[in-house]
Design an enzyme around this catalytic site. Sequence first.
Site, PDB file in Angstrom:
ATOM      1  N   GLU A 139     -12.565 -32.174   6.865  1.00  0.00           N
ATOM      2  CA  GLU A 139     -12.347 -32.418   4.836  1.00  0.00           C
ATOM      3  C   GLU A 139     -11.895 -34.052   5.062  1.00  0.00           C
ATOM      4  O   GLU A 139     -11.053 -34.840   5.551  1.00  0.00           O
ATOM      5  CB  GLU A 139     -11.065 -31.707   4.303  1.00  0.00           C
ATOM      6  CG  GLU A 139     -10.528 -32.158   3.148  1.00  0.00           C
ATOM      7  CD  GLU A 139      -9.531 -31.758   2.446  1.00  0.00           C
ATOM      8  OE1 GLU A 139      -9.670 -31.352   0.658  1.00  0.00           O
ATOM      9  OE2 GLU A 139      -8.316 -30.786   3.209  1.00  0.00           O
ATOM     10  N   LYS A 178     -15.259 -29.560  -3.536  1.00  0.00           N
ATOM     11  CA  LYS A 178     -14.145 -28.090  -3.667  1.00  0.00           C
ATOM     12  C   LYS A 178     -14.394 -28.239  -5.589  1.00  0.00           C
ATOM     13  O   LYS A 178     -13.941 -28.635  -5.984  1.00  0.00           O
ATOM     14  CB  LYS A 178     -12.973 -29.205  -3.572  1.00  0.00           C
ATOM     15  CG  LYS A 178     -11.766 -28.020  -2.754  1.00  0.00           C
ATOM     16  CD  LYS A 178     -10.918 -28.969  -2.306  1.00  0.00           C
ATOM     17  CE  LYS A 178      -9.416 -28.062  -2.278  1.00  0.00           C
ATOM     18  NZ  LYS A 178      -8.489 -28.971  -1.740  1.00  0.00           N
ATOM     19  N   CYS A 220     -10.094 -27.297   2.636  1.00  0.00           N
ATOM     20  CA  CYS A 220      -8.694 -26.832   2.622  1.00  0.00           C
ATOM     21  C   CYS A 220      -8.789 -26.065   2.153  1.00  0.00           C
ATOM     22  O   CYS A 220      -8.120 -24.939   2.128  1.00  0.00           O
ATOM     23  CB  CYS A 220      -8.110 -28.000   1.372  1.00  0.00           C
ATOM     24  SG  CYS A 220      -6.283 -28.279   2.064  1.00  0.00           S
TER      25      CYS A 220
END
Length: 504
Positions: free
Chosen positions: A273, A332, A384
């Site tokens: 990430e 995301k 994440c």
Amino acid sequence: MGRIRPASRFLGNPLWRYLGAFAAGALSVLAFAPFALYPLALMGPLLLLWLLPSSTPKQGFRLGWAYGMGLLGFGVFWLHISIDQFGNLGTLAAMAITLLFVFALALLYGLMGWAVAKCLQLDLPPKELLWIFPSIWVLGEWLRGWFLSGFPWLVLGYSQIDSPLNGFAPLLGVYGVSWMLMLSVVLLYRLLLPGTRKRLWVAGGLGLIWGGGLLLNLVSWTEPAGNPFRVSMIQANIAQEAKWRRDMLRPTLERYTQLTRGEWQSRLIIWPETAVPAFAHQVEDSVLQPLSAEAVANESELLVGIPVWDGDTGAYYNSLMTLGGQRTHYAKRHLVPFGEFMPLKRWLRPLIQWLQIPMSDFTPGSAERPLLTVAGYPAGVSICYEDAFGEEVAQALPEAAFLVNVSNDAWFGDSLAPPQHLEIARMRALETGRYMLRSTNTGISALIDPKGKLQGFSPAFQAHVLSGEVVPMQGATPYVRVGNWAVILFSMLLLIFTLWRLRR
């Protein structure tokens, strides 16, 4: 208080009772990684259940809240690290904010304690507890998993990733594992309760649950969809406090590039990430195009964590980008409150400036499903803590041949957070019957098989390249088909049925 009585009348002093509930919550933390003492996930709730039958609903609320304070206070206190070190608030302020957060979430356990104590006050036969306690518990955990965008950390089902109960995960998901665990707690409670009749039947129920989990673990819900291929996860170990400094951009990119060039024999290479601490358009010519050309020349592909800026709207996204094939990216969708976006931004914007957290105003992505095509296969991707939401990960299935998660747990230092997060990723692999490829900045990167077992991992806080073989899979587990709703609706219906019977 009905026909259910506590097994002992010690801890008669209210203070000792609340301390006992707090200790039960703290004890439950040891059931999770890195300790992984999964039987303690039985002992903690058992102690709480021991205290509830002799309590009023008000006392039950306090006992449940004390349990939640013990569980979350010890289990997620690592949250203060990011607030302290990267929010520029100071240690005392960071601890105070973390305690306030824990205090608020523990109220949900208070509601669970109140509901159980309220039910136990009614004239219920002891067997009613068999579904009241598991149903209330799981509904409380589920509520915590979506309320105010959700914080589904330390759901007790995760602690059973290496226990016989893990066989229920592909069938019912992590909440189903929690349900079976709480049913085991009630059966164990009844087994220890003086005057319990039919102990052999109770012991047999325990054996059926745990033996059934073992047998279910032998079932292969999915099957190979192609030949194995080699993958590599790049863990560059860039310190979080240095990550976003301008003078670290070039050294960071050089480290990732150097580690990558030794792995071109892999069909897929994954960076973690925000591995690139700059917007994609800023490094397009200097980094992305040369890397893409190298990948094509070596018949390989890369997945790179990188922020993407939309020049038309001014929005920017926490993204995962493909290089070496068709250029696509996934943004995301489930952002971390305060860390990646500010709830109620209109009123709390000054807090963003006060916290001074880098890249803390991302825009959520709008993709309907978390899918990217890499290495010739559709992959289910998450960034994440998106992998903490099982139903969101399952949206990529059954098309996805494997799962990818990229994370940066450097925010939380050398704490319980990285091993707890790895445990969550293992549960997602087990629920879906897919390999999980996990690439992180400072650890713990891992290659996880469809049974949730570690095939390899990178040591934390070390620069390391983890390589191994992945088998693309096809098919769908029962959990993928029905999600969490099977357990949630079942729990709701059981409680509604109980209330209806009582009214009659």
